[in-house]
Design a protein around this motif. Structure first.
Motif, PDB file in Angstrom:
ATOM      1  N   MET A   1      -6.419   3.579  -5.412  1.00  0.00           N
ATOM      2  CA  MET A   1      -6.090   2.383  -4.635  1.00  0.00           C
ATOM      3  C   MET A   1      -7.346   1.595  -4.281  1.00  0.00           C
ATOM      4  O   MET A   1      -7.376   0.367  -4.381  1.00  0.00           O
ATOM      5  CB  MET A   1      -5.347   2.773  -3.351  1.00  0.00           C
TER       6      MET A   1
ATOM      7  N   LEU B   1       0.866   3.957  -3.035  1.00  0.00           N
ATOM      8  CA  LEU B   1       0.440   5.341  -2.800  1.00  0.00           C
ATOM      9  C   LEU B   1       1.474   6.326  -3.323  1.00  0.00           C
ATOM     10  O   LEU B   1       1.153   7.288  -4.022  1.00  0.00           O
ATOM     11  CB  LEU B   1       0.206   5.567  -1.300  1.00  0.00           C
TER      12      LEU B   1
ATOM     13  N   LYS C   1       1.122   9.058  -6.392  1.00  0.00           N
ATOM     14  CA  LYS C   1       1.277  10.484  -6.100  1.00  0.00           C
ATOM     15  C   LYS C   1       2.410  11.127  -6.887  1.00  0.00           C
ATOM     16  O   LYS C   1       2.542  12.350  -6.896  1.00  0.00           O
ATOM     17  CB  LYS C   1       1.493  10.691  -4.600  1.00  0.00           C
TER      18      LYS C   1
ATOM     19  N   ASP D   1      -3.134  12.984  -2.119  1.00  0.00           N
ATOM     20  CA  ASP D   1      -3.607  11.913  -1.244  1.00  0.00           C
ATOM     21  C   ASP D   1      -4.997  11.410  -1.617  1.00  0.00           C
ATOM     22  O   ASP D   1      -5.239  10.207  -1.665  1.00  0.00           O
ATOM     23  CB  ASP D   1      -3.626  12.393   0.212  1.00  0.00           C
TER      24      ASP D   1
ATOM     25  N   ASP E   1       0.801  -1.223   0.000  1.00  0.00           N
ATOM     26  CA  ASP E   1       0.000   0.000   0.000  1.00  0.00           C
ATOM     27  C   ASP E   1       0.839   1.280   0.000  1.00  0.00           C
ATOM     28  O   ASP E   1       0.556   2.210  -0.758  1.00  0.00           O
ATOM     29  CB  ASP E   1      -0.947   0.015   1.215  1.00  0.00           C
TER      30      ASP E   1
ATOM     31  N   ASN F   1      -5.753   7.701  -3.155  1.00  0.00           N
ATOM     32  CA  ASN F   1      -6.526   6.736  -2.374  1.00  0.00           C
ATOM     33  C   ASN F   1      -7.757   6.243  -3.124  1.00  0.00           C
ATOM     34  O   ASN F   1      -8.175   5.098  -2.947  1.00  0.00           O
ATOM     35  CB  ASN F   1      -6.917   7.341  -1.023  1.00  0.00           C
TER      36      ASN F   1
ATOM     37  N   SER G   1      -7.683   1.625   2.177  1.00  0.00           N
ATOM     38  CA  SER G   1      -7.496   3.012   1.749  1.00  0.00           C
ATOM     39  C   SER G   1      -8.772   3.816   1.963  1.00  0.00           C
ATOM     40  O   SER G   1      -9.862   3.369   1.612  1.00  0.00           O
ATOM     41  CB  SER G   1      -7.134   3.065   0.258  1.00  0.00           C
TER      42      SER G   1
END
Length: 271
Positions: free
Chosen positions: A215, A197, A201, A208, A193, A212, A224
């Motif tokens: 994800m 992430l 990004k 963020d 994870d 998310n 997430s």
DNA sequence: CTCCAGGGTTTGC
DNA sequence: GCAAACCATGGA
């Protein structure tokens, strides 16, 4: 073909849940699109559904897509002690987290920033109409989501004409990096994870919240929790600024989606 | 006309 | 490190 589904599944709620933007009500059910496939699905009775695909495709593609190997009714039963989440889960019964195509979700949620859900749908529809190709496997009126190559060659003005505004350079960065291979969305499936992430990004315009969303809605990372303006307000107003989601671990993202659905339905009365 | 929308980047302290 | 300004566009 007929399939039996006994766990929570409400096609209308999923269509309204704000995680997929190309799902349509057809008049006799719902149409879902992912990658190069389309599914027409209609509920016949409590647990029986008519689907347009073969059994092989159902098992290989659509069971994972609808996350049907996970018991959402069990997850709902774990939040009865939380007043708000309990209500949200009860009312959102039938919402599920879809495993969608990462590329489509990435671009869709870059577009989503500071847009209303109807505006997001319009931009994506224009993008597909102008730059999405046809496929012999799809009905005439369904287009593919445009790939990295198509969006690279669309140009600044072409993308602008889809109402993307200041997000155009973000889309171009994502398209360029996926097209030249420096961002391999399939290879990212192997990452844990934290690394996933960070990789997401690294795309311009992905912070963020958008990361998310990708994800959760594409890679099935159900711990997430995308924190948007509505969830942020919820945490402030109902939880005194203390995020209630992390303590639910692998179910946090699913509970967040019940909360998001509940907020959308009660927008007018929540102020 | 004003305000806001499933935010993120840049700038200034 | 943090908050504020700024970003384009459409709908209410």
């Amino acid at each position: 073909m007929i399939v039996e589904i006994t766990d929570d599944l409400d096609l209308q709620k999923i269509a309204e849940s704000g995680q997929c933007f190309r799902c349509r009500e057809t008049g006799s059910g719902y149409r879902f699109v992912t990658a190069r496939s389309v599914l027409f699905i209609r509920q016949m009775d409590e647990v029986t559904y008519s689907v347009s695909c073969s059994e092989a495709e159902w098992k290989a593609l659509w069971v994972p897509y609808f996350d049907l190997d996970r018991s959402y009714s069990k997850i709902r039963s774990t939040v009865t002690q939380d007043d708000f989440l309990g209500k949200a889960a009860a009312e959102g019964r039938g919402v599920r987290i879809l495993r969608q195509d990462p590329w489509e979700v990435l671009i869709s949620f870059i577009i989503s920033q500071r847009k209303s859900i109807p505006a997001i749908k319009r931009s994506i529809e224009r993008l597909c109409d102008q730059y999405g190709g046809h496929s012999d496997l799809l009905p005439e009126d369904v287009r593919l989501f445009p790939g990295p190559r198509a969006l690279c060659s669309a140009g600044r003005e072409g993308l602008s004409s889809c109402g993307l505004g200041y997000r155009v350079p973000y889309i171009q960065d994502a398209a360029a990096r996926v097209y030249d291979g420096s961002l391999d969305l399939e290879a990212l499936r192997e990452l844990d994870d934290d690394l996933l992430l960070a990789a997401l990004k690294s795309v311009k315009g992905v912070g963020d919240k958008v990361a998310n969303c990708v994800m959760l809605f594409a890679y099935g990372r159900t711990s997430s929790v995308p924190i948007d303006t509505w969830i942020k307000r919820l945490i402030q107003d109902r939880y005194g600024g203390i995020d209630p989601f992390p303590r639910y671990g692998e179910n946090a993202g699913i509970l967040q989606q019940y909360a998001f659905y509940y907020i959308q339905k009660h927008k007018a009365e929540m102020g």
